[in-house]
Design a protein around this motif. Structure first.
Motif: not given
Length: 279
Positions: A139-140, A156-158, A179-181
């Motif tokens: 997501g990054l 999802a992060i946005g 958020c845990v990535c």
């Protein structure tokens, strides 16, 4: 929040990481509702933890809302909602079936939206709470071989960060979204990807133990943070690659080559062990 613990919901908790997160929440004193699209798996997890269970397809808003209403009825209020349910299919987007692309986008992105919105509605009435979204390093930054999956995780992060901003602008300080990535997690699912070149980037760093991700969840429950990468240095690496995308894209072939080397080495070890995952 102070005082006795209220209810908690974990999606995709029929096994793997979700089951461990549910166990963490039981340990912390929450009344936990274990949900999974596979009702039998949800029931088995719940029976082992002394929790409640429900079969829930996170794509279905009505089923998600019903899970929320049930935990509120059982526990009196909702303190924690963990959006953990996720689907991963690898390969270039143009080689995937439309149904596969839709499944990833709907479970990973729409499922996170449905769970977060349902939780916020209950938490606003109860005076606060915490939504924890299990996302991914995908997501990054760019992730070759996982384009649609990455798109769903970027979404999802946005969504999470934008909704957190909306809460604060509305003067709602008592509800947190974290958020845990995590990077690649060494689970049976990833073991099945050892021979898949499209999954190479997941093997380019140090594979995480599920317990490391659970520990990250524990930390954000105690001290909410909008985004937590696991491990932290991979998050910095991903952010740098995203900040200078031209440079990041040129570096990706090296990372993919590293991941392929790790895959081949681990696959050889796995075969020597009779096909069993390494510890």
């Amino acid at each position: 929040m102070s005082g006795p613990r209220g209810g908690a919901v974990v999606t995709g908790a029929g096994g793997g990481l979700g089951r461990l997160i549910a166990a963490l929440l039981v340990e912390r004193g929450h009344r936990v509702l274990v949900t999974d699209v596979n009702g039998d798996a949800a029931r088995a997890t719940a029976d082992g933890l002394g929790a409640s269970w429900a079969a829930v397809d996170v794509r279905d808003e009505a089923e998600v809302d019903a899970a929320r209403d049930r935990i509120v009825a059982e526990a009196g209020r909702l303190d924690v909602w963990v959006n953990n349910a996720g689907v991963l299919a690898t390969g270039p987007a143009w080689e995937q079936q439309p149904a596969t692309r839709r499944l990833m986008l709907e479970v990973n992105a729409l499922g996170t939206v449905n769970g977060t919105v349902a939780a916020i509605e209950a938490m606003r009435s109860a005076g606060g709470g915490h939504v924890v979204n299990i996302v991914s390093l995908a997501g990054l930054t760019a992730v070759p071989g996982e384009a649609v999956y990455a798109a769903s995780k970027h979404a999802a992060i946005g969504f999470s960060l934008s909704t957190l901003a909306d809460l604060r602008l509305a003067g709602i300080e008592e509800i947190d979204i974290s958020c845990v990535c995590p990077d690649g997690i060494w689970t049976p699912m990833l073991h099945d990807k050892l021979g898949d070149p499209a999954s190479a980037l997941s093997f380019s760093g140090r594979l995480l133990r599920p317990e490391e991700v659970v520990e990250a969840v524990r930390k954000v429950l105690d001290r909410p943070r909008p985004v937590t990468a696991v491990p932290g240095w991979r998050g910095v690496q991903a952010r740098l690659a995203d900040a200078v995308p031209g440079l990041g894209l040129r570096a990706l072939p090296l990372a993919v080559a590293q991941g392929r080397w790790v895959q081949r080495r681990m696959l050889a070890r796995s075969r020597r062990r009779g096909g069993r995952p390494e510890d």
